[in-house]
Every structure is written in structure tokens, then in C-alpha cells.
Design an enzyme around this catalytic site. Structure first.
Site, PDB file in Angstrom:
ATOM      1  N   SER A 291       0.867  -1.186   0.000  1.00  0.00           N
ATOM      2  CA  SER A 291       0.000   0.000   0.000  1.00  0.00           C
ATOM      3  C   SER A 291       0.907   1.241   0.000  1.00  0.00           C
ATOM      4  O   SER A 291       2.109   1.139  -0.227  1.00  0.00           O
ATOM      5  CB  SER A 291      -0.912  -0.017   1.228  1.00  0.00           C
ATOM      6  OG  SER A 291      -0.118   0.102   2.389  1.00  0.00           O
ATOM      7  N   GLN A 363      -1.084  -6.278  10.189  1.00  0.00           N
ATOM      8  CA  GLN A 363      -2.505  -6.177   9.816  1.00  0.00           C
ATOM      9  C   GLN A 363      -3.219  -7.501  10.035  1.00  0.00           C
ATOM     10  O   GLN A 363      -4.358  -7.534  10.485  1.00  0.00           O
ATOM     11  CB  GLN A 363      -2.644  -5.726   8.363  1.00  0.00           C
ATOM     12  CG  GLN A 363      -2.591  -4.206   8.235  1.00  0.00           C
ATOM     13  CD  GLN A 363      -2.838  -3.737   6.823  1.00  0.00           C
ATOM     14  OE1 GLN A 363      -1.979  -3.895   5.975  1.00  0.00           O
ATOM     15  NE2 GLN A 363      -3.987  -3.165   6.563  1.00  0.00           N
ATOM     16  N   SER A 384      -0.795   8.259  11.365  1.00  0.00           N
ATOM     17  CA  SER A 384      -2.155   7.719  11.419  1.00  0.00           C
ATOM     18  C   SER A 384      -2.811   7.939  10.062  1.00  0.00           C
ATOM     19  O   SER A 384      -3.077   9.075   9.674  1.00  0.00           O
ATOM     20  CB  SER A 384      -2.926   8.460  12.520  1.00  0.00           C
ATOM     21  OG  SER A 384      -4.284   8.108  12.465  1.00  0.00           O
ATOM     22  N   GLY A 409      -4.609  12.253   5.253  1.00  0.00           N
ATOM     23  CA  GLY A 409      -5.976  12.268   4.732  1.00  0.00           C
ATOM     24  C   GLY A 409      -6.111  11.347   3.528  1.00  0.00           C
ATOM     25  O   GLY A 409      -5.173  10.642   3.143  1.00  0.00           O
ATOM     26  N   ILE A 411      -6.302  10.191  -0.249  1.00  0.00           N
ATOM     27  CA  ILE A 411      -5.702  10.626  -1.511  1.00  0.00           C
ATOM     28  C   ILE A 411      -6.866  10.917  -2.470  1.00  0.00           C
ATOM     29  O   ILE A 411      -7.685  10.035  -2.743  1.00  0.00           O
ATOM     30  CB  ILE A 411      -4.784   9.540  -2.108  1.00  0.00           C
ATOM     31  CG1 ILE A 411      -3.710   9.135  -1.097  1.00  0.00           C
ATOM     32  CG2 ILE A 411      -4.165  10.013  -3.423  1.00  0.00           C
ATOM     33  CD1 ILE A 411      -2.934   7.883  -1.457  1.00  0.00           C
ATOM     34  N   HIS A 437       4.799  21.286  21.598  1.00  0.00           N
ATOM     35  CA  HIS A 437       5.323  22.649  21.438  1.00  0.00           C
ATOM     36  C   HIS A 437       6.241  23.073  22.583  1.00  0.00           C
ATOM     37  O   HIS A 437       6.860  24.125  22.536  1.00  0.00           O
ATOM     38  CB  HIS A 437       4.153  23.639  21.298  1.00  0.00           C
ATOM     39  CG  HIS A 437       4.480  24.801  20.404  1.00  0.00           C
ATOM     40  ND1 HIS A 437       5.751  25.067  19.948  1.00  0.00           N
ATOM     41  CD2 HIS A 437       3.690  25.766  19.876  1.00  0.00           C
ATOM     42  CE1 HIS A 437       5.742  26.143  19.183  1.00  0.00           C
ATOM     43  NE2 HIS A 437       4.500  26.601  19.118  1.00  0.00           N
ATOM     44  N   ASP A 441       9.603  23.537  17.836  1.00  0.00           N
ATOM     45  CA  ASP A 441       9.017  24.776  17.324  1.00  0.00           C
ATOM     46  C   ASP A 441       8.403  24.533  15.944  1.00  0.00           C
ATOM     47  O   ASP A 441       8.666  23.518  15.291  1.00  0.00           O
ATOM     48  CB  ASP A 441      10.059  25.903  17.296  1.00  0.00           C
ATOM     49  CG  ASP A 441      11.301  25.493  16.539  1.00  0.00           C
ATOM     50  OD1 ASP A 441      11.165  24.885  15.468  1.00  0.00           O
ATOM     51  OD2 ASP A 441      12.420  25.759  17.039  1.00  0.00           O
TER      52      ASP A 441
HETATM   53  N1  COA Z   1      -6.130   7.534   0.579  1.00  0.00           N
HETATM   54  C1  COA Z   1      -6.629   6.756  -0.380  1.00  0.00           C
HETATM   55  N2  COA Z   1      -6.467   5.419  -0.420  1.00  0.00           N
HETATM   56  C2  COA Z   1      -5.757   4.856   0.580  1.00  0.00           C
HETATM   57  C3  COA Z   1      -5.216   5.600   1.620  1.00  0.00           C
HETATM   58  C4  COA Z   1      -5.416   6.994   1.603  1.00  0.00           C
HETATM   59  N3  COA Z   1      -4.927   7.791   2.534  1.00  0.00           N
HETATM   60  N4  COA Z   1      -4.590   4.785   2.453  1.00  0.00           N
HETATM   61  C5  COA Z   1      -4.733   3.566   1.960  1.00  0.00           C
HETATM   62  N5  COA Z   1      -5.428   3.612   0.828  1.00  0.00           N
HETATM   63  C6  COA Z   1      -5.779   2.482  -0.010  1.00  0.00           C
HETATM   64  C7  COA Z   1      -4.634   1.505  -0.078  1.00  0.00           C
HETATM   65  O1  COA Z   1      -3.705   1.899  -1.043  1.00  0.00           O
HETATM   66  C8  COA Z   1      -5.371   0.243  -0.428  1.00  0.00           C
HETATM   67  O2  COA Z   1      -5.698   0.289  -1.798  1.00  0.00           O
HETATM   68  P1  COA Z   1      -5.440  -0.960  -2.780  1.00  0.00           P
HETATM   69  O3  COA Z   1      -6.475  -1.956  -2.398  1.00  0.00           O
HETATM   70  O4  COA Z   1      -5.586  -0.389  -4.121  1.00  0.00           O
HETATM   71  O5  COA Z   1      -4.065  -1.454  -2.511  1.00  0.00           O
HETATM   72  C9  COA Z   1      -6.643   0.359   0.362  1.00  0.00           C
HETATM   73  O6  COA Z   1      -6.815   1.755   0.629  1.00  0.00           O
HETATM   74  C10 COA Z   1      -6.604  -0.403   1.656  1.00  0.00           C
HETATM   75  O7  COA Z   1      -5.420  -0.098   2.341  1.00  0.00           O
HETATM   76  P2  COA Z   1      -5.186  -0.684   3.806  1.00  0.00           P
HETATM   77  O8  COA Z   1      -5.399  -2.150   3.775  1.00  0.00           O
HETATM   78  O9  COA Z   1      -5.975   0.072   4.790  1.00  0.00           O
HETATM   79  O10 COA Z   1      -3.606  -0.519   4.018  1.00  0.00           O
HETATM   80  P3  COA Z   1      -2.754   0.739   4.412  1.00  0.00           P
HETATM   81  O11 COA Z   1      -1.375   0.216   4.501  1.00  0.00           O
HETATM   82  O12 COA Z   1      -2.961   1.873   3.519  1.00  0.00           O
HETATM   83  O13 COA Z   1      -3.242   1.146   5.865  1.00  0.00           O
HETATM   84  C11 COA Z   1      -3.684   0.873   8.152  1.00  0.00           C
HETATM   85  C12 COA Z   1      -2.999   0.310   6.923  1.00  0.00           C
HETATM   86  C13 COA Z   1      -3.420  -0.070   9.283  1.00  0.00           C
HETATM   87  C14 COA Z   1      -3.105   2.217   8.486  1.00  0.00           C
HETATM   88  C15 COA Z   1      -5.194   1.021   7.879  1.00  0.00           C
HETATM   89  O14 COA Z   1      -5.718  -0.217   7.520  1.00  0.00           O
HETATM   90  C16 COA Z   1      -5.958   1.569   9.044  1.00  0.00           C
HETATM   91  O15 COA Z   1      -6.246   0.875   9.993  1.00  0.00           O
HETATM   92  N6  COA Z   1      -6.322   2.853   8.964  1.00  0.00           N
HETATM   93  C17 COA Z   1      -7.109   3.508   9.995  1.00  0.00           C
HETATM   94  C18 COA Z   1      -6.218   4.269  10.922  1.00  0.00           C
HETATM   95  C19 COA Z   1      -7.018   4.962  11.990  1.00  0.00           C
HETATM   96  O16 COA Z   1      -7.982   4.446  12.501  1.00  0.00           O
HETATM   97  N7  COA Z   1      -6.579   6.178  12.331  1.00  0.00           N
HETATM   98  C20 COA Z   1      -7.264   6.989  13.271  1.00  0.00           C
HETATM   99  C21 COA Z   1      -6.574   6.983  14.563  1.00  0.00           C
HETATM  100  S1  COA Z   1      -7.368   7.990  15.727  1.00  0.00           S
END
Ligand code: COA
Length: 467
Positions: A291, A363, A384, A409, A411, A437, A441
Site C-alpha cells: 500500500s 494487519q 495515522s 488524509g 488521496i 510545542h 518549534d
Molecule cells: N487515501 C486513499 N487510499 C488509501 C489511503 C489513503 N490515505 N490509504 C490507503 N489507501 C488504499 C490503499 O492503497 C489500499 O488500496 P489498494 O487496495 O488499491 O491497494 C486500500 O486503501 C486499503 O489499504 P489498507 O489495507 O488500509 O492498508 P494501508 O497500509 O494503507 O493502511 C492501516 C494500513 C493499518 C493504516 C489502515 O488499515 C488503518 O487501519 N487505517 C485507519 C487508521 C485509523 O484508525 N486512524 C485513526 C486513529 S485515531
């Protein structure tokens, strides 16, 4: 002669505890008197009932929630069979049996809170079987060192407490590979931690590629976090916060003491989207899903090499700052147990592919609720990726004792101007940083963010700086 005493037949005869000697078959009272077999035979054939206590599982954990029983009353168990799954505020741990025997009593219902040091189950142990745990091994002074060594080698036994065995098991360490520094070669917790540090420490040379074992591609049978269904109970319900929720209360309350500085920017990932497309198939051919996260993580590590203050921790009184040698980059993960933040250790030594391998492993563990303490502790910087769910901006909260965190955020495909003032289709992602902070800075955060953004906007430039 009594060579070695094994306590697996500790039994109560009235108030008297007895010990069976495996070698000569006689029994010894706790006071040292020897009793011959026939005196005690009737007492031990059914085996004593041993309360199997929840031992210290480390990390200062004092209580756990019983999540699942793998046994029921009347079940036969052997040493190291799984007994139950418990969850602390830090990790989920499988408790394994220390005894061969029959489960006589379960002390807790699922979801009940069990305290460290109190019994989980009663096990009727089998007479005549050996229990190879430190606190159960009793030696007589008559035993020579030679005899001892011989027995250890012959039986391939290692001496370690259940807590140490569990620590080794959680970290996939074979006890036979660890050199024990305790008495008679006993393996101590420090030995496991040192072994682990040697495996993951910043001073280690980069792991050669051939040593990495890519996990099998995520099988469709792995349960993924499910989308919650609407819930209509018709009445209010109150329940205690448990496990990881409790940890979140603690961590986030501590985080509130930190004055957060926020900084946000936009990153054009058009080239990275293309590069990933090219590498995705290659990576999948090696059994690893690729990913964007491994690129985000690697770019962060390359940036941290220039801004070590962002990969640091401060003590509670904010008197000292520790610059961390390892880039253990945490990633917020939406798991079956809620939000967890495992970290990829020593990212500064890993390739993008090796980070992807780690991420795939985590994962899978996260989806099945099996992330352990080793993966969940020791983070030094966090990303995150909320964008994998949705959203543009966020206000990430620092995970103490770390000092910075970034939220990514979604993409989005958006129109942007290129260098020739033409409107082009661009893959744009927003990043929101938060930093402590008190010690960081705004300029530092902004410069780091620029560097991180440059690596991702020109991913080929990362190759120049890869070790
Ligand atoms: N924008 C658009 N697409 C995105 C993306 C983003 N920011 N991040 C991931 N994707 C896509 C990936 O490329 C993947 O696409 P693909 O099927 O074409 O390969 C798909 O979404 C699924 O990705 P994912 O399995 O989630 O893997 P990842 O490595 O991108 O993310 C984690 C792994 C663990 C970060 C994610 O699964 C997760 O849990 N995210 C939530 C985090 C969260 O809860 N944050 C808040 C904390 S308060």
C-alpha cells in the site's frame, strides 16, 4: 539417593505438601522426610488439584479481561495448550497451561476481570508427569553439576519461569537459542529482552533480504474489521471500560497535558501513485501487499534522520529529552479490538518492501486480535492513515512519551496547476502534524514536513538516500 525433585506432584495430604522424586519414585515431605511409594500411592493416583494462577505477564499489568476460554471443565490439557485469551490495557495474551491434567474449574466468566496472582483455573494434574517450570523444580544439594548438565541436555530442557516463556513465545523466540544468565543457565526476562534487542537494536546491521520471510498473502478467511451495524437496544446501557479502551483513557488523558502545535500541508502523490502501481504486482508476486503506508513510513524515517528531535521522548517532568536511536514508527490501526498503535521497529534499517512485510504481518495480527506487547510498545514516532477510511484533515493527538504524530488524509484526484500553468489531474493528500510545542518549534515541524513531502512527491529521490 534423591538426585532431582520435581514438584509436579505437590499434593495436600491433610495440610502436608509432598514432592515426588521422578528418578527414584519416592516422595518427600516439604520438611525433607522421605516417604515410600505405597504410603502415598492412593493419594496421588488421581493427581492433586492445582490452582493455576494468572502469573505476571509483564509491563506492570495487574488485571486483565478474560476474552475467551479455549477449555471447559472436564477437558484434558497438556503443557503449553492454550487455556484462554486475556486482554490487558496493553495487549492480548494467550495463557497456556503449565500442567498436564484435567480442567476442574474455571474461575471466570468471559468478560470478567481477572487479577494477576489469582487462580484462573483448577487443574487436576496427572501423577508421574513432569512439569518443567522454574518454580516447580526442586533440587537436592546431593545433585552434582555434571548430573544436572547431563539431564538438561538430554531432555533439551530450558529453565525459565512461565512469564519468561510467555515473553519468548510472544516474540517468537525459541528458548533453546537464548543463553540464560541466571543460576544454572536459567533464562531470565533480561536474557529475552537482550536477545530481542540484539534482533531489533539500532546497532544491528541491516537485515539481509533473504532472511526476511514474507508472510503468506492475507487470506480471504482472515476476518477484517467489520462495518458496525445499527444498534437499537431500546434502553440505555452502561458498562465498564475495559482493555484497550481503558488504555486509551490513560494515554489520551496524559496526552492532554502536552501543548500541541498543529501544522498542515498538501502533498502531490501523483508520481508515487504511478510508482506504487508499478511495484504493486512485483510485491504481490513475493506474497506481500504493497500500500502507500510503507512509503509514508520510510519517508518519515528518512526525514527523522535530519530532525532527530522529532524522534525523541521527554520525561514526565520535562527536564530531559532522549533522542531515540531506533525509528520505531507507529501506525494507528483500526483493528477488531478497536484502535491500536503497533510500531514497525528500526525503520531506518528497512527497505520499503521490508516495511510492507512488517505491515502485512501486523494487519493480519490486528484483524485477528493477536497483536502482542512487543509490537505495541516502544514506538518513537507515529503516523495515522485515517485517509484509508476517509477524511481530509485531522487533529492527531500525540502518544506520550513521543513528541510528534502525523495524520494522513484521503488521496483525492483533484485539478492542480503544473509548472507550465496547465491544469492537470493530480493525486493529492493532506497531512496534519501535531508536535509537542514545549520542545519543538513550528519551523522544525514545517521543515521536516517539507522534506517528507519532497521524498513522496519525488519518490525516486528516496532511492538516493536509502542505505
Ligand atoms: N487515501 C486513499 N487510499 C488509501 C489511503 C489513503 N490515505 N490509504 C490507503 N489507501 C488504499 C490503499 O492503497 C489500499 O488500496 P489498494 O487496495 O488499491 O491497494 C486500500 O486503501 C486499503 O489499504 P489498507 O489495507 O488500509 O492498508 P494501508 O497500509 O494503507 O493502511 C492501516 C494500513 C493499518 C493504516 C489502515 O488499515 C488503518 O487501519 N487505517 C485507519 C487508521 C485509523 O484508525 N486512524 C485513526 C486513529 S485515531
Amino acid at each position: 539417593p534423591l538426585f532431582k525433585m520435581h514438584a509436579h506432584n505437590y499434593s495436600t495430604c491433610g495440610k502436608i505438601r509432598v514432592v515426588l522424586c521422578k528418578l527414584c519414585g519416592s516422595y518427600r515431605l516439604k520438611n525433607g522426610c522421605v516417604i515410600f511409594n505405597d504410603h502415598l500411592l492412593s493419594l496421588v493416583t488421581s493427581g492433586p488439584i492445582v490452582p493455576f494462577k494468572l502469573s505476571d505477564i509483564g509491563e506492570g499489568i495487574m488485571e486483565v479481561t478474560v476474552k475467551e476460554w479455549y477449555v471447559k471443565e472436564g477437558d484434558k490439557v497438556s503443557q503449553f495448550d492454550s487455556i484462554c485469551e486475556v486482554q490487558s490495557d496493553k495487549a492480548s495474551v494467550t495463557i497456556t497451561s503449565r500442567y498436564d491434567g484435567v480442567i476442574k474449574k474455571l474461575y471466570y466468566e468471559v468478560d470478567a476481570t481477572a487479577l494477576v496472582g489469582t487462580p484462573l483455573v483448577d487443574i487436576e494434574t496427572e501423577p508421574g508427569l513432569e512439569v518443567a517450570h522454574e518454580e516447580d523444580v526442586v533440587e537436592t544439594p546431593a545433585m552434582s553439576n555434571d548430573e544436572h548438565t547431563h539431564q538438561e541436555i538430554k531432555g533439551h530442557k530450558t529453565q525459565a519461569t512461565p512469564a519468561v516463556r510467555r515473553l519468548a513465545m510472544e516474540n517468537n523466540i525459541k528458548l533453546s537459542e537464548v543463553v540464560g544468565t541466571g543460576r544454572d543457565g536459567r533464562i531470565l526476562k533480561e536474557d529475552i529482552l537482550n536477545f530481542l534487542a540484539k534482533q531489533t537494536g539500532a546497532i544491528l546491521p541491516p537485515t539481509p533480504f533473504h532472511e526476511i520471510q514474507p508472510p503468506p498473502p492475507p487470506s480471504p478467511s482472515v476476518p477484517l474489521p467489520v462495518i458496525s451495524r445499527p444498534v437499537f437496544t431500546g434502553k440505555d446501557s452502561t458498562e465498564p471500560l475495559k482493555g484497550f479502551h481503558k488504555a486509551m483513557v490513560k494515554t489520551m488523558t496524559a496526552a492532554l497535558k502536552i501543548p500541541h502545535f498543529g501544522y498542515k500541508d498538501e502533498v502531490d502523490l501523483t508520481r508515487l501513485v504511478q510508482l506504487r502501481k508499478e511495484l504493486k504486482g512485483l510485491s504481490e508476486g513475493r506474497g506481500v501487499k504493497l500500500s502507500y503506508m510503507p512509503f509514508f513510513i520510510k519517508a518519515a524515517s528518512l526525514g527523522l534522520l535530519h530532525f532527530p528531535i522529532l524522534n525523541a521522548s521527554v520525561d514526565e517532568a520535562v527536564q530531559n529529552i532522549t533522542y531515540k536511536a531506533s525509528h520505531n514508527i507507529g501506525l494507528a490501526m483500526d483493528t477488531s479490538q478497536g484502535l491500536l498503535v503497533p510500531n514497525v521497529k528500526n525503520v531506518q534499517l528497512l527497505s520499503v518492501f521490508e516495511i510492507a512485510v512488517e505491515l502485512n504481518r501486523m494487519q493480519i495480527l490486528g484483524a485477528t486480535g493477536q497483536l502482542g506487547t512487543a509490537d505495541l510498545t516502544g514506538g518513537t514516532f507515529t503516523l495515522s492513515n485515517i485517509g484509508s477510511i476517509g477524511g481530509t484533515y485531522a487533529k492527531p493527538v500525540i502518544l506520550p512519551p513521543e513528541v510528534a504524530i502525523g495524520a494522513l488524509g484521503k488521496i483525492q484526484v483533484l485539478p492542480r496547476f503544473n509548472s507550465r500553468d496547465e491544469v492537470v489531474k493530480a493525486h493529492v493528500m493532506n497531512v496534519s502534524w501535531s508536535a509537542d510545542h514545549r520542545i519543538i518549534d513550528g519551523a522544525t515541524m514545517a521543515r521536516f514536513s517539507n522534506l517528507w513531502r519532497d521524498y513522496l512527491e519525488n519518490p525516486a529521490s528516496m532511492v538516493l538516500d536509502l542505505k
